[in-house]
Design a protein around this motif. Structure first.
Motif, PDB file in Angstrom:
ATOM      1  N   LYS A  44     -33.993 -95.272 -36.683  1.00 41.34           N
ATOM      2  CA  LYS A  44     -34.893 -95.828 -35.685  1.00 41.34           C
ATOM      3  C   LYS A  44     -36.227 -96.192 -36.327  1.00 41.34           C
ATOM      4  O   LYS A  44     -36.830 -97.217 -36.035  1.00 41.34           O
ATOM      5  N   GLU A  45     -36.688 -95.313 -37.239  1.00 42.18           N
ATOM      6  CA  GLU A  45     -37.944 -95.561 -37.928  1.00 42.18           C
ATOM      7  C   GLU A  45     -37.857 -96.812 -38.783  1.00 42.18           C
ATOM      8  O   GLU A  45     -38.780 -97.632 -38.832  1.00 42.18           O
ATOM      9  N   GLU A  46     -36.695 -96.959 -39.453  1.00 40.23           N
ATOM     10  CA  GLU A  46     -36.490 -98.123 -40.309  1.00 40.23           C
ATOM     11  C   GLU A  46     -36.543 -99.418 -39.504  1.00 40.23           C
ATOM     12  O   GLU A  46     -37.045-100.432 -39.970  1.00 40.23           O
ATOM     13  N   LYS A  47     -36.021 -99.394 -38.285  1.00 44.75           N
ATOM     14  CA  LYS A  47     -35.955-100.599 -37.469  1.00 44.75           C
ATOM     15  C   LYS A  47     -37.318-101.022 -36.918  1.00 44.75           C
ATOM     16  O   LYS A  47     -37.443-102.083 -36.338  1.00 44.75           O
ATOM     17  N   LYS A  48     -38.335-100.192 -37.125  1.00 50.10           N
ATOM     18  CA  LYS A  48     -39.660-100.557 -36.665  1.00 50.10           C
ATOM     19  C   LYS A  48     -40.301-101.611 -37.567  1.00 50.10           C
ATOM     20  O   LYS A  48     -41.290-102.211 -37.208  1.00 50.10           O
ATOM     21  N   THR A  49     -39.755-101.808 -38.742  1.00 49.89           N
ATOM     22  CA  THR A  49     -40.263-102.846 -39.643  1.00 49.89           C
ATOM     23  C   THR A  49     -39.111-103.714 -40.127  1.00 49.89           C
ATOM     24  O   THR A  49     -37.947-103.343 -40.019  1.00 49.89           O
ATOM     25  N   LYS A  50     -39.469-104.877 -40.662  1.00 46.77           N
ATOM     26  CA  LYS A  50     -38.477-105.785 -41.230  1.00 46.77           C
ATOM     27  C   LYS A  50     -39.141-106.559 -42.355  1.00 46.77           C
ATOM     28  O   LYS A  50     -40.380-106.632 -42.440  1.00 46.77           O
ATOM     29  N   THR A  51     -38.348-107.121 -43.222  1.00 45.41           N
ATOM     30  CA  THR A  51     -38.910-107.921 -44.305  1.00 45.41           C
ATOM     31  C   THR A  51     -38.891-109.391 -43.915  1.00 45.41           C
ATOM     32  O   THR A  51     -37.983-109.851 -43.230  1.00 45.41           O
ATOM     33  N   TYR A  52     -39.921-110.092 -44.362  1.00 49.47           N
ATOM     34  CA  TYR A  52     -40.035-111.509 -44.054  1.00 49.47           C
ATOM     35  C   TYR A  52     -40.394-112.267 -45.327  1.00 49.47           C
ATOM     36  O   TYR A  52     -41.286-111.853 -46.072  1.00 49.47           O
ATOM     37  N   GLU A  53     -39.674-113.372 -45.562  1.00 48.63           N
ATOM     38  CA  GLU A  53     -39.933-114.184 -46.753  1.00 48.63           C
ATOM     39  C   GLU A  53     -41.010-115.215 -46.433  1.00 48.63           C
ATOM     40  O   GLU A  53     -40.757-116.228 -45.791  1.00 48.63           O
ATOM     41  N   TYR A  78     -49.893-121.360 -31.162  1.00 48.91           N
ATOM     42  CA  TYR A  78     -48.485-120.964 -31.194  1.00 48.91           C
ATOM     43  C   TYR A  78     -48.313-119.592 -30.560  1.00 48.91           C
ATOM     44  O   TYR A  78     -47.375-119.365 -29.777  1.00 48.91           O
ATOM     45  N   PHE A  79     -49.206-118.682 -30.891  1.00 47.54           N
ATOM     46  CA  PHE A  79     -49.094-117.321 -30.356  1.00 47.54           C
ATOM     47  C   PHE A  79     -49.436-117.284 -28.875  1.00 47.54           C
ATOM     48  O   PHE A  79     -48.823-116.530 -28.109  1.00 47.54           O
ATOM     49  N   LEU A  80     -50.384-118.110 -28.447  1.00 41.18           N
ATOM     50  CA  LEU A  80     -50.678-118.196 -27.015  1.00 41.18           C
ATOM     51  C   LEU A  80     -49.458-118.704 -26.256  1.00 41.18           C
ATOM     52  O   LEU A  80     -49.145-118.215 -25.162  1.00 41.18           O
ATOM     53  N   THR A  81     -48.746-119.674 -26.826  1.00 41.29           N
ATOM     54  CA  THR A  81     -47.534-120.196 -26.198  1.00 41.29           C
ATOM     55  C   THR A  81     -46.466-119.118 -26.092  1.00 41.29           C
ATOM     56  O   THR A  81     -45.707-119.066 -25.114  1.00 41.29           O
ATOM     57  N   LEU A  82     -46.399-118.240 -27.076  1.00 39.36           N
ATOM     58  CA  LEU A  82     -45.408-117.162 -27.071  1.00 39.36           C
ATOM     59  C   LEU A  82     -45.831-115.978 -26.201  1.00 39.36           C
ATOM     60  O   LEU A  82     -45.107-114.996 -26.086  1.00 39.36           O
ATOM     61  N   LEU A 160     -42.842-123.081 -34.406  1.00 37.65           N
ATOM     62  CA  LEU A 160     -42.802-122.225 -33.220  1.00 37.65           C
ATOM     63  C   LEU A 160     -41.602-121.289 -33.287  1.00 37.65           C
ATOM     64  O   LEU A 160     -41.708-120.096 -32.960  1.00 37.65           O
ATOM     65  N   ARG A 161     -40.466-121.821 -33.692  1.00 40.06           N
ATOM     66  CA  ARG A 161     -39.275-120.975 -33.829  1.00 40.06           C
ATOM     67  C   ARG A 161     -39.507-119.865 -34.858  1.00 40.06           C
ATOM     68  O   ARG A 161     -39.072-118.725 -34.678  1.00 40.06           O
ATOM     69  N   GLU A 162     -40.196-120.202 -35.940  1.00 39.00           N
ATOM     70  CA  GLU A 162     -40.471-119.210 -36.979  1.00 39.00           C
ATOM     71  C   GLU A 162     -41.364-118.099 -36.444  1.00 39.00           C
ATOM     72  O   GLU A 162     -41.096-116.919 -36.655  1.00 39.00           O
ATOM     73  N   PHE A 163     -42.418-118.462 -35.722  1.00 39.35           N
ATOM     74  CA  PHE A 163     -43.284-117.440 -35.148  1.00 39.35           C
ATOM     75  C   PHE A 163     -42.536-116.637 -34.075  1.00 39.35           C
ATOM     76  O   PHE A 163     -42.801-115.446 -33.889  1.00 39.35           O
ATOM     77  N   GLY A 164     -41.613-117.292 -33.366  1.00 32.27           N
ATOM     78  CA  GLY A 164     -40.789-116.563 -32.401  1.00 32.27           C
ATOM     79  C   GLY A 164     -39.936-115.518 -33.086  1.00 32.27           C
ATOM     80  O   GLY A 164     -39.771-114.393 -32.587  1.00 32.27           O
ATOM     81  N   GLU A 165     -39.406-115.874 -34.259  1.00 31.43           N
ATOM     82  CA  GLU A 165     -38.602-114.926 -35.038  1.00 31.43           C
ATOM     83  C   GLU A 165     -39.463-113.775 -35.550  1.00 31.43           C
ATOM     84  O   GLU A 165     -39.070-112.607 -35.488  1.00 31.43           O
ATOM     85  N   ILE A 166     -40.650-114.092 -36.032  1.00 33.68           N
ATOM     86  CA  ILE A 166     -41.550-113.070 -36.566  1.00 33.68           C
ATOM     87  C   ILE A 166     -41.929-112.050 -35.498  1.00 33.68           C
ATOM     88  O   ILE A 166     -41.980-110.848 -35.758  1.00 33.68           O
ATOM     89  N   THR A 167     -42.175-112.520 -34.285  1.00 36.09           N
ATOM     90  CA  THR A 167     -42.680-111.659 -33.216  1.00 36.09           C
ATOM     91  C   THR A 167     -41.599-111.132 -32.285  1.00 36.09           C
ATOM     92  O   THR A 167     -41.906-110.397 -31.339  1.00 36.09           O
ATOM     93  N   GLY A 168     -40.348-111.511 -32.518  1.00 38.85           N
ATOM     94  CA  GLY A 168     -39.279-111.083 -31.626  1.00 38.85           C
ATOM     95  C   GLY A 168     -39.289-111.805 -30.296  1.00 38.85           C
ATOM     96  O   GLY A 168     -38.782-111.293 -29.290  1.00 38.85           O
ATOM     97  N   ARG A 169     -39.842-113.018 -30.264  1.00 37.33           N
ATOM     98  CA  ARG A 169     -39.934-113.786 -29.019  1.00 37.33           C
ATOM     99  C   ARG A 169     -39.235-115.137 -29.159  1.00 37.33           C
ATOM    100  O   ARG A 169     -39.764-116.182 -28.771  1.00 37.33           O
ATOM    101  N   GLU A 170     -38.046-115.079 -29.714  1.00 34.20           N
ATOM    102  CA  GLU A 170     -37.262-116.295 -29.926  1.00 34.20           C
ATOM    103  C   GLU A 170     -37.003-117.036 -28.618  1.00 34.20           C
ATOM    104  O   GLU A 170     -37.029-118.262 -28.571  1.00 34.20           O
ATOM    105  N   ARG A 171     -36.714-116.296 -27.558  1.00 41.17           N
ATOM    106  CA  ARG A 171     -36.412-116.916 -26.272  1.00 41.17           C
ATOM    107  C   ARG A 171     -37.605-117.703 -25.729  1.00 41.17           C
ATOM    108  O   ARG A 171     -37.459-118.804 -25.195  1.00 41.17           O
TER     109      ARG A 171
END
Length: 326
Positions: A44-53, A78-82, A160-171
């Motif tokens: 669970k602790e591990e899932k709190k972070t992820k790697t991003y290229e 972009y972040f305001l939109t998300l 926008l899709r990339e920032f959605g992926e980064i923040t977990g807000r793809e939808r």
């Protein structure tokens, strides 16, 4: 009698042995259970972070970052939109009128090229978004995980899709793209019919001449050329669009070649040049677009931005302006 005593001893020893074995079994089971709980906790602790290229290499970031500082002016919207309000942004972004009413409580960090490190430390961000300046990135990484971005590498939809992926807000990203494409599909044929074969240019006077903007550098170009597919003057098409640069600079003498039948314009916000050197010139005043009142003034505080939040309002402005100037 003696045999009975021996039998009793054997029975007592057997009972003790069974008890010991049972206790050992329970201890082993407890240990396994504890180990499993620890493993689940670690997972669970591990899932709190992820790697991003990122442009600046592999960055370990929170799985769903929320305390975000955005130093790169182009990406605040972009972040305001998300649905994420940044903790801090630059003064330049704070003055974008398209963000009015959306920045309550957001900290102004000063110039994007020299933001206040002290304020950023106090804000305790879990992620920083910046342009790709290695020296700046090195300092920012001391505060929080930092993602550096090369401006213009991705279209605004891809970004926008990339920032959605980064923040977990793809939808949320996909929802904006769907509603945007629906509006473009509705208005594109109407605008194309309205403008017809007339050319459109986006011009900004600066200290050494004139900038002409294309399809990917703000000032509404993403909509005018990218979405509506309106025609640019041939020279602008070649130098600012076909080149992939998104902009080109020209001398004042070339103005008749880069001016379209319709002109969107505002002074360049990157220097202190007097725009009247262009707007007050005979060449400008003799342009057909000027004589026919087909010059549309952009807001210099907002024209720079090409994020989804700004594009939504730019779209409304461009549609209304073209309707009023045809």
């Amino acid at each position: 009698m003696k045999n009975k005593k021996l039998l009793l001893v054997f029975l007592l020893c057997g009972t003790l042995l069974i008890g010991l074995l049972s206790a050992c079994g329970q201890n082993a089971e407890s240990k396994r259970s504890a180990d499993n709980d620890l493993g689940k906790s670690e997972e669970k602790e591990e899932k709190k972070t992820k790697t991003y290229e990122a442009t600046n290499g592999t960055v370990e970031i929170p799985s769903n970052p929320e305390r975000i500082i955005v130093i790169a002016d182009s990406y605040v919207g972009y972040f305001l939109t998300l649905g994420i309000q940044p903790l801090g942004i630059s003064d330049f972004s704070m003055n974008n009128r398209y963000f009015e009413g959306k920045l309550d409580g957001v900290e102004s960090l000063g110039d994007s090229n020299n933001p206040s490190m002290e304020k950023m430390i106090d804000l305790n961000p879990d992620l920083i978004i910046t342009f790709n300046d290695p020296k700046a990135v090195e300092n920012l990484e001391k505060i929080a995980p930092t993602i550096a971005i090369n401006y213009g590498e991705k279209s605004y939809k891809e970004q926008l899709r990339e920032f959605g992926e980064i923040t977990g807000r793809e939808r949320s990203a996909e929802e904006w793209i769907e509603q945007w494409e629906s509006k473009i599909a509705e208005w594109k044929p109407k605008i194309k019919e309205m403008v017809g074969d007339q050319t459109v240019s986006i011009l900004s006077p600066f200290s050494k001449g004139i900038y002409a903007f294309g399809h990917s550098y703000g000032r509404g170009g993403e909509i005018i050329y990218g979405e509506f597919g309106l025609k640019a003057p041939d020279t602008v098409q070649e130098m600012a669009i076909d080149s992939g640069e998104g902009w080109a600079d020209f001398s004042l003498e070339t103005l008749p070649d880069i001016a379209g039948d319709i002109i969107f314009t505002c002074p360049w916000s990157g220097d202190e040049a007097d725009p009247e050197q262009v707007y007050g010139s005979k060449l400008w005043k003799e342009l057909p677009a000027v004589k026919q009142n087909k010059v549309i003034e952009l807001d210099p505080s907002a024209a720079f931005f090409n994020d989804p939040t700004s594009l939504d309002q730019q779209l409304d402005f461009i549609i209304e302006s073209l309707q009023n100037n045809m």
